[in-house]
Design an enzyme around this catalytic site. Structure first.
Site, PDB file in Angstrom:
ATOM      1  N   ASP A 483       0.808  -1.224   0.000  1.00 52.25           N
ATOM      2  CA  ASP A 483       0.000   0.000   0.000  1.00 52.25           C
ATOM      3  C   ASP A 483       0.836   1.265   0.000  1.00 52.25           C
ATOM      4  OD1 ASP A 483      -2.531  -1.094   0.264  1.00 52.25           O
ATOM      5  OD2 ASP A 483      -2.307  -1.333   2.423  1.00 52.25           O
TER       6      ASP A 483
HETATM    7  C1  BGC Z   1       0.078   1.094   6.488  1.00 49.93           C
HETATM    8  C2  BGC Z   1      -0.269  -0.157   5.749  1.00 49.93           C
HETATM    9  C3  BGC Z   1      -1.751  -0.321   5.760  1.00 49.93           C
HETATM   10  C4  BGC Z   1      -2.427   0.915   5.278  1.00 49.93           C
HETATM   11  C5  BGC Z   1      -3.900   0.761   5.384  1.00 49.93           C
HETATM   12  C6  BGC Z   1      -0.614   2.231   5.883  1.00 49.93           C
HETATM   13  O1  BGC Z   1      -0.289   3.401   6.518  1.00 49.93           O
HETATM   14  O2  BGC Z   1       1.452   1.283   6.480  1.00 49.93           O
HETATM   15  O3  BGC Z   1       0.336  -1.235   6.334  1.00 49.93           O
HETATM   16  O4  BGC Z   1      -2.096  -1.332   4.895  1.00 49.93           O
HETATM   17  O5  BGC Z   1      -1.997   2.044   5.972  1.00 49.93           O
HETATM   18  O6  BGC Z   1      -4.634   1.914   5.233  1.00 49.93           O
HETATM   19  C1  NOJ Z   2      -1.864  -3.886   5.274  1.00 50.27           C
HETATM   20  C2  NOJ Z   2      -2.999  -3.946   4.340  1.00 50.27           C
HETATM   21  O1  NOJ Z   2      -4.144  -4.405   4.980  1.00 50.27           O
HETATM   22  C3  NOJ Z   2      -2.692  -4.834   3.182  1.00 50.27           C
HETATM   23  O2  NOJ Z   2      -3.727  -4.795   2.259  1.00 50.27           O
HETATM   24  C4  NOJ Z   2      -1.395  -4.437   2.559  1.00 50.27           C
HETATM   25  O3  NOJ Z   2      -1.121  -5.326   1.525  1.00 50.27           O
HETATM   26  C5  NOJ Z   2      -0.275  -4.417   3.562  1.00 50.27           C
HETATM   27  N1  NOJ Z   2      -0.644  -3.563   4.627  1.00 50.27           N
HETATM   28  C6  NOJ Z   2       1.052  -3.957   2.960  1.00 50.27           C
HETATM   29  O4  NOJ Z   2       1.069  -2.610   2.694  1.00 50.27           O
END
Ligand code: BGC
Ligand code: NOJ
Length: 812
Positions: A483
């Site tokens: 993400d």
């Molecule tokens: C986090 C991710 C997460 C995402 C969800 C980000 O700030 O680092 O791990 O999946 O937020 O909104």
């Molecule tokens: C958490 C999110 O829920 C998931 O969708 C994502 O792939 C991981 N973070 C990595 O960024």
């Protein structure tokens, strides 16, 4: 340092020191009504949706941590204490919290009085049942004053924290007998209310928070409790609560059970009222009656236990390695069920307000529990697919209550579609139920444009090939699985969200090698499915695209020593030896080695060695290296994190199994196993003071080698880590893998493992599998016999006969 221990026979983690390094929690309920409960009874409850149907209030990020929950106060003379230590924090003579499968038992003892509290949500019940057992272990008669406590949330957990000018005037309650009803907003558009009951007559109650605590007192010193008498307050606006006051007298050795029910009711519009302004209590009373004695409660707990016996009997291992067995047999499977229920919404790191169910998350979670509850997996797949767009793109999230795509987030995460193929094929391999492919499934919840689920898979596959970039690799969109790798974001404004902002898209050359690898892996699954269902032409067409992608990856996705991660907006390499920071990333190397891309030419071996050399550390495999030490506007959120945390070179546990599986594809069982152990919570129990989060469940992230505090974990419970580790260890290391035509046996273990046994219930038969390794190999099945007969392949056939079958596997 440890704060407790595993009780494997009871399937419990037993916390013996309440001052855990972080609240160590458990989840109650697994269908409609849910509660989070910490080891000191903190937490909250909700019905289905942690945002829209929040029943009790919770304060995040509070001081002290974890304030607020369901509390019992015991006033014994001048001493006031709580069985879970908090909130009073009165020193206890003994304390124990047992977190089990959807129930928690917290026991405290003080001055000869033992208070045991049991919390659970019975099956098919919209309520948390609490049994408080008081025992007088002294030789004197004792008189105790007991106060219960729950604090109502005004339903929408977001507005509950925002809109005080309204909220302070809307609160309404009703009290009848020993039941306190919370009916805020019931008068207008809500057909639901909540209640809190106890199964004995009460000596008083309070429903107004200020009256109960006193305006300047905390949870640890409620005025009413200190004074030793309830004030029978009735809340009008402000902050409604529910507290029962009970007087209990216990003779020497005597014990008394009190049963409390914290429940939720929905009425039909025509049946809302009993009389003017008096709510219809019929359903509440029915539920209360189901649990009005201790034996009824115990029987319901027994039902819950049987339910879990059954779920956990589907895959069991006996390896002789205790820490492995307890994860595979109990905790990892349990966590998979929890991630199935909550996706990433409600934990002690997720507020339950911000996020619904993730499209990619829910598909991946599915691989961890599909063997346990295939029917619910089926429903989940349809729900997820219903939020897809006609072009194969997807809403990134949907709300569990209305099952609709979440407009605030939208779509544009170009990995999302491929995960639907993983979810669907995993379901069919487990169940053999091909009929799911014929289900008519809407796009964007619009039934008028429904097509078969199979067509949804086709548009998923095509979404990748219709969105290729200049190198022929998939365009990344807002981000792929990571993400935080936001290659089209280019944000200079701290008020913009990295993940939903794309300031530059026109002419973007941002491509993802990870999606390319993912496409090869699940593209092949798609092809196999096409062949299985007689769609030869489609299989041929898909094969051509997959083969092309393999060629493209070798040509444009290989960096000499490992797989590149991406090309950025400008077409520059990401995750290359030419980069100053972020030279190598885990994701693309995971997916391309899982796909075995270029294994004949030695690419996979090189990539896996590079991962070992550059990303591995004592706490697991970090996401990238070197960590980003400054903000790269062209990379986005990933470079916003301090080094070693989260996606910026943290050990992001979700993706470690991709390398484990890649290692098993390459035949390195020893390495796969080492990686498995490094992040596996039961192996980290002894360093709980560093690891911080629960030693019985995975956390999303462990601070990596570059971090200020390497080894410290965060974001426990709701993470794809649970499903992926279960999948990696059971299907690729232990090598017991469901296939369309049988159970595939393909272990890849450390050479020094001698043998292990697995029992697997699969397609209506029970397979008792014994794997032996006389030649000390890592991989390779020499012989498989089923019920005494040697079979020709390593696929154990289906019997679907409800019988036991003995499978003997010899490696070599
Ligand atoms: C986090 C991710 C997460 C995402 C969800 C980000 O700030 O680092 O791990 O999946 O937020 O909104
Ligand atoms: C958490 C999110 O829920 C998931 O969708 C994502 O792939 C991981 N973070 C990595 O960024």
């Amino acid at each position: 340092m440890k704060f407790g221990h595993f009780d494997d026979a009871g399937r419990e983690y037993v916390i013996t020191n309440p001052r855990t390094p972080w609240p160590w929690i458990n989840y109650l309920g697994n269908e409609d009504f849910f509660s989070l409960i910490s080891n000191t009874a903190g937490g909250y409850s909700f019905y289905k949706d942690a945002k829209f149907r929040r029943i009790t209030r919770y304060r995040y990020n509070n001081v002290p941590m974890d304030s607020g929950g369901r509390y019992f106060y015991i006033k014994d003379g001048d001493t006031v204490w709580s069985p879970g230590w908090k909130p009073c924090k009165t020193d206890l003579d003994s304390y124990e919290c047992r977190h089990g499968m959807n129930y928690t038992r917290i026991t405290g003892e003080k001055d000869g009085i033992k208070a045991e509290t049991l919390f659970f949500v019975p099956l098919k019940t919209w309520a948390e049942v609490q049994k408080l057992t008081l025992t007088n272990n002294t030789s004197k008669t004792r008189k105790l004053k007991i106060f219960s406590f729950a604090e109502w949330c005004l339903w929408n957990a977001a507005t509950d924290m925002e809109n005080f000018q309204r909220n302070f005037s809307t609160g309404e309650v009703e009290t009848e007998g020993s039941v306190i009803y919370h009916k805020t907003e019931y008068k207008e558009r809500r057909n639901h209310y909540a209640y809190y009951s106890v199964n004995v007559p009460i000596s008083g109650f309070d429903t107004d928070r200020e009256t109960f605590f006193g305006l300047y007192n905390g949870f640890d010193e409620p005025r009413v409790v200190l004074e030793g008498r309830a004030r029978n307050s009735e809340a009008h606006g402000w902050s409604p609560i529910a507290s029962h006051y009970l007087e209990v007298e216990l003779k020497p050795g005597e014990s008394e059970d009190l049963v409390f029910v914290l429940g939720y009711v929905e009425n039909i519009q025509e049946g809302k009222w009993e009389s003017k302004n008096i709510i219809n209590k019929k359903k509440a009373k029915e539920t209360i009656a189901r649990f009005d004695t201790a034996p009824k409660v115990d029987a319901a707990l027994e039902d819950l236990r049987n339910y879990w016996d059954n779920l956990l009997s589907i895959f069991t291992i006996d390896s002789g390695e205790k820490k492995l067995d307890r994860m595979v047999n109990i905790w990892n499977q349990y966590q998979c069920m929890i991630t199935f229920c909550f996706s990433r919404s409600a934990s002690f790191f997720e507020s339950g307000i911000g996020r619904g169910m993730g499209f990619r998350d829910s598909n991946q979670d599915l691989i961890g529990f599909v063997h346990q509850i295939p029917d619910r997996a089926r429903e989940r797949i349809i729900d997820i697919a219903s939020t897809q767009f006609p072009d194969g793109g997807c809403y990134h999230q949907y709300q569990p209550l209305n099952k609709r795509g979440n407009n605030d987030i939208g779509g544009g995460f170009n990995d999302d579609p491929m995960w639907l193929i993983l979810g669907t094929t995993s379901y069919i391999k487990e169940t053999g139920d091909f009929s799911i492919l014929d289900e008519q499934v809407p796009f964007d919840n619009d039934m008028s444009v429904a097509r078969s689920l199979f067509d949804h898979l086709t548009v998923s596959f095509d979404h990748v090939i219709n969105n290729l970039g200049p190198h022929g690799l998939p365009l990344i969109g807002r981000a792929d699985w990571n993400d935080c790798l936001n290659l089209n974001c280019f944000s200079e404004d701290p008020d913009e969200s990295f993940q939903t902002t794309e300031n530059k898209t026109e002419g973007s050359r941002a491509e993802s090698v990870m999606i390319a690898g993912l496409f090869v892996v699940y593209g092949r699954d798609y092809i196999e499915l096409c062949r299985k269902t007689g769609r030869q032409d489609e299989a041929e067409r898909a094969s051509r695209h997959v083969n092309e992608m393999i060629v493209t990856i070798k040509k444009h996705g290989w960096d000499g020593g490992w797989f590149l991660r991406a090309y950025d907006f400008f077409g520059n390499k990401v995750g290359s030896k030419d980069n100053e920071e972020g030279k190598i990333f885990i994701e693309s190397n995971g997916w391309c080695t899982m796909a075995g891309i270029g294994s004949d030419e030695g690419l996979c071996k090189k990539a896996l060695d590079a991962v070992k050399e550059r990303l591995d550390c004592s706490h697991g495999i970090v996401l990238n290296n070197p960590a980003f030490t400054k903000y790269y506007i062209e990379y986005g959120e990933i470079s916003s994190y301090p080094v070693g945390y989260k996606e910026n070179a943290g050990v992001f546990c979700h993706n470690n199994p991709w390398i484990m599986i890649g290692e098993t594809v390459a035949g390195n069982g020893g390495r796969a196993w080492k990686y498995y152990r490094k992040i596996c919570p039961s192996y980290l129990e002894d360093i709980s003071e560093l690891h911080k989060t629960e030693p019985y469940v995975y956390s999303q992230m462990i601070a990596g080698k570059d971090a200020f505090n390497p080894g410290e974990a965060k974001n426990s419970w709701l993470t794809g880590t649970a499903a992926w580790n279960f999948y990696a260890v059971t299907q690729y290391i232990l090598g017991i893998r469901p296939g369309y035509d049988g159970l595939i046996i393909d272990p890849c273990i450390p050479e020094d493992w001698k043998s292990y046994r697995v029992t697997r219930k699969f397609r209506g038969s029970i397979y008792h599998i014994e794997v032996t390794n006389p030649a000390s190999v890592s991989k390779g099945v020499k012989e498989v016999s089923v019920d005494g007969e040697i079979i020709k392949s390593n696929v154990v056939p289906l019997f679907e006969d409800g019988e036991n079958h003995t499978v003997k596997v010899i490696l070599g």
